[in-house]
Write an enzyme that holds these catalytic residues in place. Structure first.
Site, PDB file in Angstrom:
ATOM      1  N   ARG A  96       0.819  -1.208   0.000  1.00  0.00           N
ATOM      2  CA  ARG A  96       0.000   0.000   0.000  1.00  0.00           C
ATOM      3  C   ARG A  96       0.855   1.260   0.000  1.00  0.00           C
ATOM      4  O   ARG A  96       0.480   2.275  -0.558  1.00  0.00           O
ATOM      5  CB  ARG A  96      -0.911  -0.016   1.235  1.00  0.00           C
ATOM      6  CG  ARG A  96      -2.019   0.992   1.164  1.00  0.00           C
ATOM      7  CD  ARG A  96      -2.753   1.096   2.484  1.00  0.00           C
ATOM      8  NE  ARG A  96      -3.528  -0.085   2.797  1.00  0.00           N
ATOM      9  CZ  ARG A  96      -3.868  -0.421   4.056  1.00  0.00           C
ATOM     10  NH1 ARG A  96      -3.469   0.300   5.063  1.00  0.00           N
ATOM     11  NH2 ARG A  96      -4.588  -1.485   4.274  1.00  0.00           N
ATOM     12  N   TYR A  97       1.994   1.200   0.685  1.00  0.00           N
ATOM     13  CA  TYR A  97       2.921   2.337   0.705  1.00  0.00           C
ATOM     14  C   TYR A  97       4.104   1.956  -0.171  1.00  0.00           C
ATOM     15  O   TYR A  97       4.515   0.796  -0.185  1.00  0.00           O
ATOM     16  CB  TYR A  97       3.390   2.595   2.142  1.00  0.00           C
ATOM     17  CG  TYR A  97       2.246   2.820   3.100  1.00  0.00           C
ATOM     18  CD1 TYR A  97       1.583   4.045   3.134  1.00  0.00           C
ATOM     19  CD2 TYR A  97       1.809   1.805   3.940  1.00  0.00           C
ATOM     20  CE1 TYR A  97       0.520   4.256   3.996  1.00  0.00           C
ATOM     21  CE2 TYR A  97       0.741   2.005   4.812  1.00  0.00           C
ATOM     22  CZ  TYR A  97       0.108   3.230   4.838  1.00  0.00           C
ATOM     23  OH  TYR A  97      -0.935   3.429   5.683  1.00  0.00           O
ATOM     24  N   ARG A 100       7.309   0.016   1.617  1.00  0.00           N
ATOM     25  CA  ARG A 100       7.209  -1.145   2.521  1.00  0.00           C
ATOM     26  C   ARG A 100       6.033  -2.040   2.159  1.00  0.00           C
ATOM     27  O   ARG A 100       5.002  -1.559   1.716  1.00  0.00           O
ATOM     28  CB  ARG A 100       7.133  -0.697   3.983  1.00  0.00           C
ATOM     29  CG  ARG A 100       6.049   0.316   4.307  1.00  0.00           C
ATOM     30  CD  ARG A 100       6.536   1.170   5.495  1.00  0.00           C
ATOM     31  NE  ARG A 100       5.478   1.937   6.148  1.00  0.00           N
ATOM     32  CZ  ARG A 100       5.050   3.126   5.718  1.00  0.00           C
ATOM     33  NH1 ARG A 100       5.538   3.658   4.608  1.00  0.00           N
ATOM     34  NH2 ARG A 100       4.117   3.766   6.379  1.00  0.00           N
ATOM     35  N   CYS A 109      -1.952 -18.531  14.249  1.00  0.00           N
ATOM     36  CA  CYS A 109      -1.531 -17.712  15.378  1.00  0.00           C
ATOM     37  C   CYS A 109      -1.461 -18.582  16.627  1.00  0.00           C
ATOM     38  O   CYS A 109      -2.034 -19.668  16.672  1.00  0.00           O
ATOM     39  CB  CYS A 109      -2.536 -16.594  15.649  1.00  0.00           C
ATOM     40  SG  CYS A 109      -2.870 -15.567  14.217  1.00  0.00           S
ATOM     41  N   CYS A 113      -7.746 -13.957  18.492  1.00  0.00           N
ATOM     42  CA  CYS A 113      -8.321 -12.800  19.177  1.00  0.00           C
ATOM     43  C   CYS A 113      -9.686 -12.516  18.567  1.00  0.00           C
ATOM     44  O   CYS A 113      -9.786 -12.346  17.347  1.00  0.00           O
ATOM     45  CB  CYS A 113      -7.416 -11.585  18.996  1.00  0.00           C
ATOM     46  SG  CYS A 113      -5.664 -11.952  19.271  1.00  0.00           S
ATOM     47  N   CYS A 116     -10.127  -9.778  15.916  1.00  0.00           N
ATOM     48  CA  CYS A 116      -9.163  -9.747  14.815  1.00  0.00           C
ATOM     49  C   CYS A 116      -9.792  -9.178  13.542  1.00  0.00           C
ATOM     50  O   CYS A 116     -10.833  -9.634  13.103  1.00  0.00           O
ATOM     51  CB  CYS A 116      -8.636 -11.154  14.539  1.00  0.00           C
ATOM     52  SG  CYS A 116      -7.464 -11.190  13.161  1.00  0.00           S
ATOM     53  N   ARG A 118      -8.485  -9.403  10.624  1.00  0.00           N
ATOM     54  CA  ARG A 118      -8.226 -10.291   9.487  1.00  0.00           C
ATOM     55  C   ARG A 118      -8.943 -11.617   9.693  1.00  0.00           C
ATOM     56  O   ARG A 118      -8.534 -12.650   9.181  1.00  0.00           O
ATOM     57  CB  ARG A 118      -6.724 -10.541   9.330  1.00  0.00           C
ATOM     58  CG  ARG A 118      -5.965  -9.322   8.930  1.00  0.00           C
ATOM     59  CD  ARG A 118      -4.755  -9.685   8.064  1.00  0.00           C
ATOM     60  NE  ARG A 118      -3.991  -8.493   7.799  1.00  0.00           N
ATOM     61  CZ  ARG A 118      -2.857  -8.180   8.432  1.00  0.00           C
ATOM     62  NH1 ARG A 118      -2.338  -9.005   9.324  1.00  0.00           N
ATOM     63  NH2 ARG A 118      -2.234  -7.063   8.153  1.00  0.00           N
ATOM     64  N   ASP A 278     -10.854  -1.708  13.674  1.00  0.00           N
ATOM     65  CA  ASP A 278     -11.384  -1.629  12.307  1.00  0.00           C
ATOM     66  C   ASP A 278     -12.813  -2.159  12.272  1.00  0.00           C
ATOM     67  O   ASP A 278     -13.236  -2.899  13.161  1.00  0.00           O
ATOM     68  CB  ASP A 278     -10.516  -2.486  11.374  1.00  0.00           C
ATOM     69  CG  ASP A 278      -9.121  -1.911  11.211  1.00  0.00           C
ATOM     70  OD1 ASP A 278      -8.999  -0.671  11.164  1.00  0.00           O
ATOM     71  OD2 ASP A 278      -8.160  -2.697  11.147  1.00  0.00           O
ATOM     72  N   ASP A 315      -7.234   3.010  10.527  1.00  0.00           N
ATOM     73  CA  ASP A 315      -6.949   2.543   9.181  1.00  0.00           C
ATOM     74  C   ASP A 315      -8.217   2.828   8.385  1.00  0.00           C
ATOM     75  O   ASP A 315      -9.262   2.226   8.643  1.00  0.00           O
ATOM     76  CB  ASP A 315      -6.616   1.044   9.208  1.00  0.00           C
ATOM     77  CG  ASP A 315      -5.582   0.683   8.160  1.00  0.00           C
ATOM     78  OD1 ASP A 315      -5.657   1.265   7.056  1.00  0.00           O
ATOM     79  OD2 ASP A 315      -4.727  -0.167   8.430  1.00  0.00           O
ATOM     80  N   LYS A 322      -3.318   4.345   6.958  1.00  0.00           N
ATOM     81  CA  LYS A 322      -3.383   4.587   8.407  1.00  0.00           C
ATOM     82  C   LYS A 322      -3.151   6.056   8.687  1.00  0.00           C
ATOM     83  O   LYS A 322      -2.245   6.645   8.123  1.00  0.00           O
ATOM     84  CB  LYS A 322      -2.258   3.833   9.097  1.00  0.00           C
ATOM     85  CG  LYS A 322      -2.479   2.371   9.277  1.00  0.00           C
ATOM     86  CD  LYS A 322      -1.386   1.829  10.203  1.00  0.00           C
ATOM     87  CE  LYS A 322      -1.395   0.331  10.211  1.00  0.00           C
ATOM     88  NZ  LYS A 322      -0.966  -0.214   8.907  1.00  0.00           N
TER      89      LYS A 322
HETATM   90  C1  LIG Z   1       0.081  -0.902   8.668  1.00  0.00           C
HETATM   91  C2  LIG Z   1       0.662  -1.147   7.378  1.00  0.00           C
HETATM   92  C3  LIG Z   1       2.020  -0.873   7.136  1.00  0.00           C
HETATM   93  C4  LIG Z   1       2.947  -0.329   8.196  1.00  0.00           C
HETATM   94  O1  LIG Z   1       2.663   1.002   8.479  1.00  0.00           O
HETATM   95  P1  LIG Z   1       3.610   1.841   9.478  1.00  0.00           P
HETATM   96  O2  LIG Z   1       2.911   3.137   9.600  1.00  0.00           O
HETATM   97  O3  LIG Z   1       4.952   1.912   8.866  1.00  0.00           O
HETATM   98  O4  LIG Z   1       3.648   1.072  10.773  1.00  0.00           O
HETATM   99  C5  LIG Z   1       2.523  -1.123   5.890  1.00  0.00           C
HETATM  100  N1  LIG Z   1       1.740  -1.614   4.901  1.00  0.00           N
HETATM  101  C6  LIG Z   1       0.440  -1.873   5.095  1.00  0.00           C
HETATM  102  C7  LIG Z   1      -0.368  -2.397   3.967  1.00  0.00           C
HETATM  103  C8  LIG Z   1      -0.143  -1.648   6.335  1.00  0.00           C
HETATM  104  O5  LIG Z   1      -1.435  -1.918   6.526  1.00  0.00           O
HETATM  105  S1  SF4 Z   2      -5.068 -10.179  16.051  1.00  0.00           S
HETATM  106 FE1  SF4 Z   2      -5.600 -11.723  14.484  1.00  0.00          FE
HETATM  107  S2  SF4 Z   2      -3.666 -12.086  13.385  1.00  0.00           S
HETATM  108 FE2  SF4 Z   2      -3.118 -11.087  15.349  1.00  0.00          FE
HETATM  109  S3  SF4 Z   2      -2.710 -12.771  16.807  1.00  0.00           S
HETATM  110 FE3  SF4 Z   2      -4.865 -12.198  17.051  1.00  0.00          FE
HETATM  111  S4  SF4 Z   2      -5.981 -13.601  15.674  1.00  0.00           S
HETATM  112 FE4  SF4 Z   2      -3.826 -13.631  15.044  1.00  0.00          FE
END
Ligand SMILES: *Cc1c(COP(=O)(O)O)cnc(C)c1O
Ligand code: SF4
Length: 355
Positions: A96-97, A100, A109, A113, A116, A118, A278, A315, A322
């Site tokens: 996305r960025y 990185r 995991c 959680c 979560c 995801r 989220d 986010d 973010k």
């Molecule tokens: C959260 C996230 C990051 C990391 O973001 P930082 O602000 O550097 O911590 C990088 N890529 C994606 C897709 C993210 O969701």
């Molecule tokens: S937040 Fe989601 S991805 Fe992170 S440890 Fe918990 S269940 Fe796993």
């Protein structure tokens, strides 16, 4: 493999609705809906938290014990709340960025959680990054020289064996433009035994600098074993950051947050981000009103050291990224600036020349 090795301890987690019912964690109705709940997100309460939940620790039970409210989808909630899918050029990567990428080597995991974001993907079978998928992900990272940092997330990358991690680090180590690795993990509190001297050594000797971000939400997660695992990393010279999620009934008070952040800085961990939850499907029981969240964060200003305070992050849905959010501290009025003081709770007018 002996009884106290981390894979053995991982296997002793509570993953069964019947066992949860027998321990008095869930009622009969919840047990009967366990298939539907598991379909949303698998169950696993690690051994590290089980005794405290038995003893009535609500901040742990709310995070890890499934509940019927997960089956209610609020109108604003989404399956992919932060638009990760649209930003996934190849399997296992979110980009996305420019500089990185997220790399998800596993979706398993040490703990599941209930909040979560995801949850649609996590713990599902057949999503491991191996074979051709791994080759494509590595080729993608190698092909884009803007990528300076690879963020290992998931799932929890530290549920991989040392052998798989080593292979991953070697592959990434061979990509010249990747200067930094980051690991997002929950094992320091959920499975502290995972933090072995061998793991510390593996990460210390990686070609890239490795930053580790610990996911911890409640002060009671910081058991003696968890603290010892953090010390092993810090003593090994590995830099540590913290991220958490602001969760109703878990850490949504000034006392809980101060306790958590103050313990972390004593443990040599810098609080980095606190995420506002989220809009993931079935998680509305965890959100407090955003206005209250901003007030809560503002109440810590002036009371705790600056380096003890993370930024509250949102986010934005749809993959817009973010952003740090905070109450208004500064506003412009006529020729002067109005600045809010956390000490007296009032606006003060200040004039800076040429500004
Ligand atoms: C959260 C996230 C990051 C990391 O973001 P930082 O602000 O550097 O911590 C990088 N890529 C994606 C897709 C993210 O969701
Ligand atoms: S937040 Fe989601 S991805 Fe992170 S440890 Fe918990 S269940 Fe796993």
């Amino acid at each position: 493999m002996n009884d106290s090795s981390w894979p053995q301890i991982l296997r002793r987690g509570v993953i069964d609705a019947k066992a949860m019912h027998a321990r008095g964690w869930i009622d009969g109705d919840t047990m009967e809906s366990s298939d539907a709940l598991r379909g949303q997100l698998n169950f696993r309460v690690p051994q590290a938290f089980a005794a405290a939940i038995d003893a009535g620790d609500k901040s742990l039970a709310r995070q890890f014990v499934p509940g019927l409210s997960e089956l209610t989808q609020a109108p604003e909630e989404m399956v992919d709340p932060i638009g990760d899918e649209a930003r996934s050029p190849v399997f296992g990567i979110t980009h996305r960025y420019p500089d990185r990428v997220l790399l998800k080597p596993t979706l398993h995991c040490a703990v599941y959680c209930r909040f979560c974001f995801r949850r649609e993907k996590v713990a599902k079978e057949g999503l491991e990054l191996t074979g051709e998928r791994l080759e494509s992900a590595m080729a993608y990272i190698a092909s884009d020289s803007r990528i300076r940092e690879v963020i290992l997330t998931g799932g929890d990358p530290l549920t991989l064996t040392d052998a798989r991690l080593k292979q991953l680090l070697e592959r990434l180590g061979a990509i010249e433009h990747v200067r930094l690795l980051r690991i997002h993990t929950r094992v320091f509190t959920a499975l502290p035994e995972r933090i072995t001297p061998e793991l510390v050594n593996l990460l210390r000797t990686a070609r890239q600098t490795v930053w580790t971000v610990l996911h911890i939400n409640a002060p009671s997660e910081l058991t003696e074993a968890a603290k010892a695992s953090i010390a092993r990393f810090a003593d090994g010279g590995l830099p540590l950051l913290h991220q958490g999620v602001l969760l109703k009934g878990v850490n949504d008070t000034e006392d809980r947050l101060s306790d958590l952040f103050c313990q972390l800085i004593e443990l040599r961990v810098k609080p980095y981000y606190l995420h506002y939850p989220d809009l993931a499907k079935g998680t509305s029981q965890f959100r407090i009103p955003l206005k209250e969240a901003l007030d809560l964060m503002a109440s810590l200003r002036g009371k705790l050291p600056g380096y003890c305070q993370p930024e509250l992050m949102i986010d934005i849905p749809g993959g817009k990224g973010k952003v740090p959010v905070a109450r208004e501290w500064l506003r412009q009025q006529d020729e002067a600036w109005q600045i809010f003081s956390p000490l007296d709770g009032e606006w003060h007018s200040v004039r800076y020349p040429n500004a």
